[in-house]
Design a protein around this motif. Structure first.
Motif, mmCIF file in Angstrom:
data_model
loop_
_atom_site.group_PDB
_atom_site.id
_atom_site.type_symbol
_atom_site.label_atom_id
_atom_site.label_comp_id
_atom_site.label_asym_id
_atom_site.label_seq_id
_atom_site.Cartn_x
_atom_site.Cartn_y
_atom_site.Cartn_z
ATOM 1 N N ARG A 161 3.733 8.442 11.191
ATOM 2 C CA ARG A 161 2.657 7.715 11.893
ATOM 3 C C ARG A 161 2.060 6.620 11.013
ATOM 4 O O ARG A 161 1.827 5.505 11.474
ATOM 5 C CB ARG A 161 1.545 8.696 12.317
ATOM 6 N N VAL A 162 1.817 6.935 9.722
ATOM 7 C CA VAL A 162 1.073 5.982 8.877
ATOM 8 C C VAL A 162 1.969 4.913 8.254
ATOM 9 O O VAL A 162 1.476 3.928 7.724
ATOM 10 C CB VAL A 162 0.265 6.706 7.771
ATOM 11 N N LEU A 163 3.299 5.115 8.325
ATOM 12 C CA LEU A 163 4.191 4.112 7.717
ATOM 13 C C LEU A 163 4.391 2.911 8.641
ATOM 14 O O LEU A 163 4.447 3.054 9.867
ATOM 15 C CB LEU A 163 5.548 4.739 7.394
ATOM 16 N N LYS A 164 4.523 1.732 8.012
ATOM 17 C CA LYS A 164 4.877 0.524 8.764
ATOM 18 C C LYS A 164 6.323 0.648 9.231
ATOM 19 O O LYS A 164 7.111 1.370 8.596
ATOM 20 C CB LYS A 164 4.806 -0.702 7.846
ATOM 21 N N PRO A 165 6.732 -0.084 10.241
ATOM 22 C CA PRO A 165 8.163 -0.154 10.541
ATOM 23 C C PRO A 165 8.899 -0.635 9.291
ATOM 24 O O PRO A 165 8.443 -1.571 8.621
ATOM 25 C CB PRO A 165 8.236 -1.202 11.664
ATOM 26 N N ALA A 210 4.884 2.648 1.715
ATOM 27 C CA ALA A 210 5.696 3.766 1.207
ATOM 28 C C ALA A 210 4.836 5.007 1.049
ATOM 29 O O ALA A 210 3.633 4.915 0.766
ATOM 30 C CB ALA A 210 6.321 3.391 -0.142
ATOM 31 N N VAL A 211 5.462 6.153 1.251
ATOM 32 C CA VAL A 211 4.803 7.444 0.993
ATOM 33 C C VAL A 211 5.715 8.238 0.074
ATOM 34 O O VAL A 211 6.938 8.307 0.291
ATOM 35 C CB VAL A 211 4.551 8.225 2.309
ATOM 36 N N ILE A 212 5.129 8.813 -0.968
ATOM 37 C CA ILE A 212 5.919 9.515 -1.984
ATOM 38 C C ILE A 212 5.558 11.001 -1.955
ATOM 39 O O ILE A 212 4.381 11.363 -2.035
ATOM 40 C CB ILE A 212 5.648 8.911 -3.387
ATOM 41 N N LYS A 223 0.858 -1.199 0.000
ATOM 42 C CA LYS A 223 0.000 0.000 0.000
ATOM 43 C C LYS A 223 0.890 1.244 0.000
ATOM 44 O O LYS A 223 1.741 1.404 0.883
ATOM 45 C CB LYS A 223 -0.882 -0.049 1.253
ATOM 46 N N VAL A 224 0.677 2.091 -1.006
ATOM 47 C CA VAL A 224 1.545 3.253 -1.229
ATOM 48 C C VAL A 224 0.679 4.504 -1.342
ATOM 49 O O VAL A 224 -0.414 4.446 -1.902
ATOM 50 C CB VAL A 224 2.308 3.064 -2.569
ATOM 51 N N ALA A 225 1.152 5.621 -0.829
ATOM 52 C CA ALA A 225 0.413 6.880 -1.028
ATOM 53 C C ALA A 225 1.322 7.940 -1.622
ATOM 54 O O ALA A 225 2.487 8.060 -1.249
ATOM 55 C CB ALA A 225 -0.154 7.378 0.296
ATOM 56 N N GLU A 226 0.761 8.671 -2.576
ATOM 57 C CA GLU A 226 1.431 9.879 -3.073
ATOM 58 C C GLU A 226 0.651 11.062 -2.494
ATOM 59 O O GLU A 226 -0.578 11.088 -2.560
ATOM 60 C CB GLU A 226 1.404 9.930 -4.611
ATOM 61 N N LEU A 227 1.373 12.030 -1.933
ATOM 62 C CA LEU A 227 0.685 13.151 -1.288
ATOM 63 C C LEU A 227 0.614 14.374 -2.201
ATOM 64 O O LEU A 227 1.594 14.727 -2.864
ATOM 65 C CB LEU A 227 1.397 13.539 0.016
ATOM 66 N N MET A 228 -0.529 14.989 -2.235
ATOM 67 C CA MET A 228 -0.786 16.216 -2.999
ATOM 68 C C MET A 228 -0.285 16.127 -4.451
ATOM 69 O O MET A 228 0.595 16.867 -4.879
ATOM 70 C CB MET A 228 -0.192 17.422 -2.275
ATOM 71 N N PRO A 229 -0.865 15.199 -5.200
ATOM 72 C CA PRO A 229 -0.376 14.904 -6.559
ATOM 73 C C PRO A 229 -0.922 15.858 -7.615
ATOM 74 O O PRO A 229 -1.781 15.518 -8.382
ATOM 75 C CB PRO A 229 -0.931 13.500 -6.812
ATOM 76 N N ALA A 285 -4.592 4.369 8.712
ATOM 77 C CA ALA A 285 -4.357 3.898 10.090
ATOM 78 C C ALA A 285 -2.864 3.948 10.411
ATOM 79 O O ALA A 285 -2.010 3.945 9.503
ATOM 80 C CB ALA A 285 -4.873 2.469 10.223
ATOM 81 N N ASP A 286 -2.554 3.960 11.698
ATOM 82 C CA ASP A 286 -1.152 3.925 12.147
ATOM 83 C C ASP A 286 -0.463 2.699 11.532
ATOM 84 O O ASP A 286 -1.037 1.616 11.491
ATOM 85 C CB ASP A 286 -1.077 3.744 13.675
ATOM 86 N N GLY A 287 0.751 2.872 11.090
ATOM 87 C CA GLY A 287 1.564 1.759 10.599
ATOM 88 C C GLY A 287 0.916 0.945 9.489
ATOM 89 O O GLY A 287 1.025 -0.285 9.473
#
Ligand SMILES: Cc1cc2nc3c(=O)[nH]c(=O)nc-3n(C[C@H](O)[C@H](O)[C@H](O)COP(=O)(O)O)c2cc1C
Length: 465
Positions: A374-378, A352-354, A281-287, A346-348
């Protein structure tokens, strides 16, 4: 008696007929207004020719528009020669539809009369919109363009005398069957009207530097002393508002919004993506606009869930349509609305976050980085790049770019690479850190030594410990 009987009968019939006519008329104007409201700009024409008489009819319709003092000092240069259309395209720079439409109608007016409150400009604008509606009712597609390029070059090309101004061009033709069938979103009525006085929601007014007055002629595209480039001067709601509408300055076609400055830099930035398996699960912020989103989706396994976390619904709609047009199935791509530096995950929960060149567009970049952690997994990865203030590009931004109006993608201030380096080190473990591009634009040389914090872009991959 007969007369007496027939009179009411005949006037009744008359009234009924009148009502029927009125009912039809109401149906007619409602239907016509419905058709007019369906008009949308076309930036993807099929390149066919249009009959000259038809073009002339459309221009004649435009001449029914009102004009200041009824002077009608407008002039329409109708261009339907394909070689000339290509020249018009070349002069315009960014408007590729100039080469593919059936005709361009250049909107000109004579300077020197009825200038108060731009009334001569208002007049030619009225004529242009009337022509648009005429073309639309006749089944043709249009787009109004202020982006015509160098007026002098155009004046020379058409022999327009210097006392005439060329203010825009209306492109007419037929849309390709595959052209986007979407209309740019309109603001809610509540935002844009008030009765008997001015009132408007704060988030719909773009910030400006405090001043006693804002004289119109002190503001030009390259020089706007009132523009607030620093996103910390904007609220998240103002940013969302700006992004959701401004992105529609183009149509959601494949390949739109590729920055010329970037050159090969996008590839270099996205080479930093980690290897992600289906199910990740990956997120791109403000694309903004979807240029990175398309490239990221292309590089991700089709089974990776790709989330776009964005401030404006209008922007998400645009990007998702664009991705479809880039040929992606959207079954693992999601548009998620955010309204500030709080992510709807959710937490963890993310692998990846881009953040490609977006920290510098945020009012609270550090708060957003806390949220990313907060939202990234270890072991989860942050892939980020920023336009670097401590570079030749940073100087160019300070001395040239930032003096003008802010661009459609919203306000931003390049960030110091060292500052960002510190923000990241406080939250994550660095894995790769590099500079991209030693020149102000285009160049995408990768620099990994100490000079990496002096390049146009500072980029890297960090991990949650
Ligand atoms: C004065 C004016 C100038 C415009 N200039 C351009 C332009 O240079 N290039 C372009 O692609 N669109 C241009 N547009 C089109 C707008 O982006 C478009 O009208 C707007 O996004 C709303 O979309 P719609 O026309 O589909 O309703 C212009 C529109 C107006 C009214």
């Amino acid at each position: 008696m007969d007369d007496a009987r027939s009179r009411p009968h005949s006037s009744e019939t008359h009234a009924m007929e009148a009502n029927a006519v009125e009912a039809n008329a109401v149906e007619d104007w409602q239907r016509i207004l419905g058709v007019l409201a369906d008009r949308r700009s076309c930036r993807d024409f099929d390149g066919t020719q249009m009959d000259r008489e038809l073009l002339a009819e459309i221009v004649r319709d435009g001449m029914q528009a009102p004009s200041s003092c009824n002077q009608q000092q407008w002039h329409f240069v109708i261009v339907d020669d394909r070689d000339l259309l290509q020249r018009c395209h070349d002069i315009s720079g960014g408007n590729h539809h100039f080469a593919e439409c059936s005709a361009l109608i250049y909107l000109c007016f004579q300077k020197g009369w009825t200038h108060g409150n731009f009334s001569v400009v208002q007049s030619v604008a009225g004529a242009c919109y009337h022509m648009m509606l005429s073309a639309h009712l006749r089944g043709y597609d249009t787009i109004w363009n202020a982006g015509i390029g160098d007026n002098k070059a155009l004046a020379e090309l058409f022999g327009v005398p210097p006392i005439f101004e060329i203010t825009g061009a209306l492109a007419i033709g037929r849309a390709k069957p595959s052209a986007p069938a979407m209309k740019a979103p309109r603001r809610p009525f509540e935002e844009v009207h008030s009765w008997n006085g001015f009132a408007r929601p704060a988030h719909t007014v773009y910030p400006v530097k405090a001043a006693k007055a804002y004289p119109y002629f002190e503001i030009t595209n390259p020089s706007n002393p009132f523009a607030v480039w620093d996103p910390r001067g904007w609220s998240w709601a103002q940013l969302g508002d700006f992004r959701g509408y401004a992105v529609w300055a183009k149509s959601p076609l494949a390949g739109v919004y590729v920055s010329r400055r970037q050159g090969e830099a996008t590839a270099a930035e996205l080479d930093l993506l980690p290897d992600l398996k289906a199910g990740a699960k990956v997120a791109e912020l403000m694309p903004w606009g979807g240029t990175y989103s398309a490239e990221i989706r292309r590089r991700l396994d089709s089974g990776v869930d790709f989330h776009l976390a964005e401030l404006a619904q209008g922007n998400l709609t645009f990007i998702l349509e664009r991705l479809k047009r880039e040929g992606f199935a959207l079954d693992h791509t999601y548009g998620d609305r955010i309204d500030g530096p709080t992510l709807p995950y959710a937490d963890g929960s993310l692998d990846a976050v881009i953040l490609p060149q977006v920290l510098e567009q945020m009012p609270e970049p550090e708060t957003m980085l806390d949220e990313v952690r907060r939202v990234l997994k270890p072991g989860g990865a942050v892939i980020a790049s920023v336009r670097n203030l401590d570079s030749d590009y940073g100087d160019h931004w300070s001395e040239v770019e930032s003096l003008g109006c802010i661009p459609n993608q919203g306000p931003f201030t390049p960030l110091s690479a060292e500052t960002v380096r510190g923000w990241m080190a406080a939250r994550f473990t660095p894995e790769v850190e590099q500079g991209i591009g030693t020149a102000v634009s285009q160049d995408a040389t990768i620099v990994t030594d100490d000079n990496r914090t002096g390049c146009r872009l500072y980029a890297g991959r960090w991990r949650v410990a």
